[in-house]
Enzyme design. Structure first.
Site, PDB file in Angstrom:
ATOM      1  N   PRO A 135       0.589  -1.143   0.027  1.00  0.00           N
ATOM      2  CA  PRO A 135      -0.074  -0.090   0.128  1.00  0.00           C
ATOM      3  C   PRO A 135       0.942   1.261  -0.056  1.00  0.00           C
ATOM      4  O   PRO A 135       2.118   1.467   0.271  1.00  0.00           O
ATOM      5  CB  PRO A 135      -0.774  -0.156   1.312  1.00  0.00           C
ATOM      6  N   GLY A 174      -1.783   4.897  -9.657  1.00  0.00           N
ATOM      7  CA  GLY A 174      -0.828   6.084  -9.171  1.00  0.00           C
ATOM      8  C   GLY A 174      -0.347   6.894 -10.280  1.00  0.00           C
ATOM      9  O   GLY A 174      -1.195   6.939 -11.433  1.00  0.00           O
ATOM     10  N   GLU A 202      -3.806   1.822 -13.302  1.00  0.00           N
ATOM     11  CA  GLU A 202      -5.099   2.835 -13.000  1.00  0.00           C
ATOM     12  C   GLU A 202      -4.261   4.294 -12.803  1.00  0.00           C
ATOM     13  O   GLU A 202      -3.813   4.364 -11.728  1.00  0.00           O
ATOM     14  CB  GLU A 202      -5.872   2.415 -11.894  1.00  0.00           C
ATOM     15  N   LEU A 203      -3.960   4.922 -13.801  1.00  0.00           N
ATOM     16  CA  LEU A 203      -3.310   6.161 -13.767  1.00  0.00           C
ATOM     17  C   LEU A 203      -4.253   7.261 -13.348  1.00  0.00           C
ATOM     18  O   LEU A 203      -5.079   7.658 -13.914  1.00  0.00           O
ATOM     19  CB  LEU A 203      -2.262   6.200 -14.918  1.00  0.00           C
TER      20      LEU A 203
END
Length: 502
Positions: free
Chosen positions: A202, A255, A280-281
């Site tokens: 995380p 990120g 997943e940008l």
């Protein structure tokens, strides 16, 4: 309760490790500061601080994992996967449904963790927990729908061709801080539904929410080693290890674009196998308001989405048609000044909290300063709210922003809306698409023909028309992989083809 204490009282209170914070929870066991490896909670000699961005107080010292810990976790996940992949979809469905029920039962504690780590208002944190819980429920249902296919060969009357879905193996997951519960759930739930094992690192700013999900998995009956959660103070080292380890069959990342590219390069450079990769940008999503739009609806949604989640979302540019531009700018400014209240996320009446760290504040301050120098007008905000704390920045509306300004092109997470004037739909499409990446786009118009035109031409993975409701399990996430929706399991499986001739 925690949220009834004043900010100053919490600043002045002497903390004793995690005991003061955990005692404020209905179930203190949710508050974890140790790594979760092979079903065990492991304390490490090395640790890092997690601070409440609202008050700057230390929430706790979190165990920091190194390469040996990651190798132990990968080994445990590899062993666990060999058993877990043979479990029935019904079994995996029940485990995921158990996690959903546990998340729902512990929603207030989970929301407290989110607000402690991020500073976002408690009501927003409750909404995030509800979304995360429903993600586990969605994939509890999808686990039973891992479809394949059977085809008859065109060259033979007897020969059959079967396509079956199989899990990938051990998945390496790295997540961002802005929705620390939801972003883990969106990746963990489909991975487990498909029968994979996971090693999760995380974000360093928000490890507590992820570790709490590890505790939920443990209580839900997930076998040891299937889900491993390893906090680490070094994102670079953790990413390099997961990318270079051949036992990891897929990397899932959320990120920044910059780090996403770096991780992809590491997977190619340092790995003897070809890994699957999903990202997943972050990006620079546009809001486009045509002259015939329902302005009240557009304003409501911008307040809810752009400035929601303590204003750290990817929607920064607002394109308004020249006929309504000044009216829209004035009304948006008025709404912000009347409705918004900065402060600690636990305090009553607070609508917006702090930014996540000093770097975020400095980045936004620099963008706004350069925009002002280039001719942008500050309609409201435009400065830090230092009296509240070092990470607070005033909600800001910039008018007269154009493509010559850095803020037009750069991604950032903060309470700044850039207003851009356009002449017609084609002009809006051209300007809105003039960025490296727009994960989503939002359009407001009552003309269905123009809505279709913009939706098909706009450079964005998701286009939402007359609504900002895109955080839904039925909708694919933005990035190189779908992640969720009915296509979610495809990202965590491979299709095996079998040719059979009796």
């Amino acid at each position: 309760m925690l949220r009834n204490l004043t900010v100053q009282a919490r600043r002045n209170m002497s903390l004793n490790g995690l005991r003061w914070f955990s005692s404020s929870f209905t179930d203190p066991d949710l508050f974890k500061n140790k790594a979760f490896i092979d079903g065990e909670w492991i304390e490490k000699a090395e640790s890092f601080e997690v601070r409440n961005p609202s008050t700057q107080e230390v929430i706790g010292q979190i165990s920091s994992c190194g390469s040996e810990d990651f190798q132990n976790a990968v080994n445990a996940a590899t062993v666990a996967y060999d058993t877990f992949r043979h479990t029935t979809p019904e079994y995996r469905s029940q485990v995921l449904y158990n996690i959903y029920e546990l998340a729902t039962a512990n929603q207030e504690d989970l929301a407290r963790l989110i607000t402690l780590e991020t500073g976002k208002p408690f009501r927003n944190s409750l909404g995030e927990v509800a979304y995360s819980a429903n993600t586990f429920k969605w994939f509890a249902e999808e686990a039973n729908r891992l479809y394949g296919s059977v085809l008859s060969a065109t060259s033979s009357a007897d020969r059959q061709m079967l396509h079956v879905k199989r899990p990938l193996g051990v998945i390496g997951i790295m997540t961002s801080w802005n929705s620390p519960n939801a972003v883990v759930a969106r990746k963990l739930a489909p991975a487990l539904a498909a029968g994979n094992a996971c090693v999760i690192r995380p974000a360093v700013e928000t490890p507590l929410s992820a570790l709490a999900l590890g505790w939920l998995c443990e209580q839900a009956g997930l076998p040891a080693g299937v889900c491993n959660i390893l906090p680490s103070k070094s994102c670079k080292d953790a990413g390099k290890y997961l990318c270079s380890n051949p036992q990891i069959k897929k990397i899932v990342y959320s990120g920044s674009q910059q780090l996403g590219r770096s991780l992809m390069m590491q997977c190619v450079k340092d790995n003897p196998i070809v890994k699957k990769f999903s990202m997943e940008l972050s990006g620079n999503a546009p809001f486009i308001i045509l002259e015939d739009a329902d302005i009240d609806k557009a304003l409501d949604d911008i307040i809810d989405f752009k400035f929601g989640q303590y204003a750290q979302t990817c929607a920064n540019r607002i394109f308004a048609h020249k006929k309504i531009y000044e009216q829209f700018a004035a009304r948006l400014t008025e709404r912000i000044e009347e409705v918004f209240h900065l402060g600690d996320g636990f305090d009553k009446g607070v609508t917006h909290g702090p930014l996540i760290n000093v770097e975020a504040v400095e980045r936004i301050s620099a963008f706004v300063g350069k925009a002002k120098q280039s001719g942008a007008r500050v309609l409201t905000g435009g400065s830090r709210a230092e009296a509240l704390g070092p990470l607070f920045y005033r909600p800001t509306v910039l008018a007269d922003v154009d493509a010559s300004m850095e803020i037009f092109h750069k991604e950032f997470y903060g309470p700044v809306a850039s207003l851009i004037k356009f002449n017609d739909a084609e002009d809006a499409i051209r300007m809105a698409s003039n960025v490296d990446l727009a994960p989503a786009g939002f359009l407001y118009t009552n003309d269905i023909k123009r809505a279709y035109l913009v939706a098909t031409e706009l450079k964005a993975r998701i286009v939402s028309i007359n609504t900002c409701e895109i955080s839904n399990c039925a909708i694919s996430a933005a990035g190189t992989g779908n992640g969720i929706s009915k296509y979610g399991l495809d990202e965590y499986t491979e299709t095996k083809s079998i040719v059979l001739e009796p």
